[in-house]
Design a protein around this motif. Structure first.
Motif, PDB file in Angstrom:
ATOM      1  N   VAL A  38       0.832  -1.206   0.000  1.00 47.57           N
ATOM      2  CA  VAL A  38       0.000   0.000   0.000  1.00 47.57           C
ATOM      3  C   VAL A  38       0.871   1.262   0.000  1.00 47.57           C
ATOM      4  N   GLY A  39       0.573   2.159  -0.930  1.00 44.05           N
ATOM      5  CA  GLY A  39       1.346   3.398  -1.025  1.00 44.05           C
ATOM      6  C   GLY A  39       2.669   3.223  -1.742  1.00 44.05           C
ATOM      7  N   ASP A  40       2.884   2.017  -2.261  1.00 46.63           N
ATOM      8  CA  ASP A  40       4.143   1.682  -2.938  1.00 46.63           C
ATOM      9  C   ASP A  40       5.339   2.039  -2.065  1.00 46.63           C
ATOM     10  N   ARG A  41       6.296   2.778  -2.591  1.00 44.99           N
ATOM     11  CA  ARG A  41       7.533   3.027  -1.826  1.00 44.99           C
ATOM     12  C   ARG A  41       7.307   3.880  -0.589  1.00 44.99           C
ATOM     13  N   GLY A  42       6.313   4.767  -0.662  1.00 43.25           N
ATOM     14  CA  GLY A  42       6.057   5.645   0.482  1.00 43.25           C
ATOM     15  C   GLY A  42       5.411   4.921   1.648  1.00 43.25           C
ATOM     16  N   GLY A  43       4.889   3.732   1.377  1.00 38.92           N
ATOM     17  CA  GLY A  43       4.222   2.966   2.422  1.00 38.92           C
ATOM     18  C   GLY A  43       2.866   3.549   2.786  1.00 38.92           C
ATOM     19  N   TRP A  44       2.329   3.025   3.869  1.00 40.45           N
ATOM     20  CA  TRP A  44       1.021   3.470   4.375  1.00 40.45           C
ATOM     21  C   TRP A  44       1.249   4.784   5.106  1.00 40.45           C
ATOM     22  N   SER A  45       0.776   5.859   4.500  1.00 39.73           N
ATOM     23  CA  SER A  45       1.076   7.179   5.040  1.00 39.73           C
ATOM     24  C   SER A  45      -0.042   8.156   4.682  1.00 39.73           C
ATOM     25  N   VAL A  64      -0.346  -5.208   1.758  1.00 41.43           N
ATOM     26  CA  VAL A  64       0.635  -5.127   2.835  1.00 41.43           C
ATOM     27  C   VAL A  64       0.765  -3.666   3.226  1.00 41.43           C
ATOM     28  N   PHE A  65       0.491  -3.389   4.497  1.00 44.01           N
ATOM     29  CA  PHE A  65       0.602  -2.026   5.024  1.00 44.01           C
ATOM     30  C   PHE A  65       1.923  -1.913   5.766  1.00 44.01           C
ATOM     31  N   LYS A  66       2.821  -1.083   5.248  1.00 42.82           N
ATOM     32  CA  LYS A  66       4.114  -0.879   5.903  1.00 42.82           C
ATOM     33  C   LYS A  66       4.190   0.539   6.443  1.00 42.82           C
ATOM     34  N   TYR A  67       4.538   0.656   7.735  1.00 42.56           N
ATOM     35  CA  TYR A  67       4.552   1.963   8.388  1.00 42.56           C
ATOM     36  C   TYR A  67       5.242   1.825   9.727  1.00 42.56           C
ATOM     37  N   SER A  68       5.515   2.946  10.350  1.00 46.79           N
ATOM     38  CA  SER A  68       6.061   2.911  11.709  1.00 46.79           C
ATOM     39  C   SER A  68       4.902   2.743  12.680  1.00 46.79           C
ATOM     40  N   PRO A  69       4.909   1.675  13.478  1.00 48.45           N
ATOM     41  CA  PRO A  69       3.784   1.454  14.401  1.00 48.45           C
ATOM     42  C   PRO A  69       3.672   2.538  15.475  1.00 48.45           C
TER      43      PRO A  69
END
Ligand code: CU1
Length: 129
Positions: A38-45, A64-69
């Motif tokens: 999700v959000g490609d390179r920027g991630g979930w933001s 897949v949601f990638k981010y700082s928890p």
């Protein structure tokens, strides 16, 4: 005794082989399902609301949601929750920073429930065929 263990091991190998073959067959059957970051390179933001645009999703695809928890989370919500940026009481909150969600047929809605984030565009509506 040693021989008994040996044949048991051979029996296990056959089971493992059968499971591997089964997995290969099942995998082949669902080879169409895709995995999206999700959000490609920027991630979930912030401002990810437009990310699904132009993509064709299918039921069974994985987001897949990638981010700082520490900064964000992911909450599956209803259309109403998406539109009003609200999470229902007792909502399932994903917060590992690397969350995988399998899409269901129809529109799947996700928001970040940190104050103000959803309002800042940290929300997506993904329609799976
Ligand atoms: Cu957030």
């Amino acid at each position: 005794m040693a021989q008994g263990r040996g044949s048991a091991a051979r029996g296990n190998s056959a089971v493992v082989l059968a499971l591997v073959l089964l997995c290969v067959l099942l995998h082949g059957e669902f080879a169409e399902s895709a995995v999206y970051s999700v959000g490609d390179r920027g991630g979930w933001s912030f401002n990810t609301a437009g990310w699904p645009r132009g993509k064709r999703f299918s039921a069974g695809d994985v987001l897949v949601f990638k981010y700082s928890p520490r900064a964000h989370n992911v909450v599956p919500v209803s259309a109403a929750g998406y539109n009003s940026c609200s999470t229902p009481r007792g909502a399932r909150v994903l917060q590992t920073g690397n969350d995988r969600v399998t899409l269901r047929r129809g529109t799947n809605y996700f928001i970040c429930s940190f104050p103000g984030h959803c309002q800042a565009g940290m929300k997506i509506a993904v329609t799976a065929a």
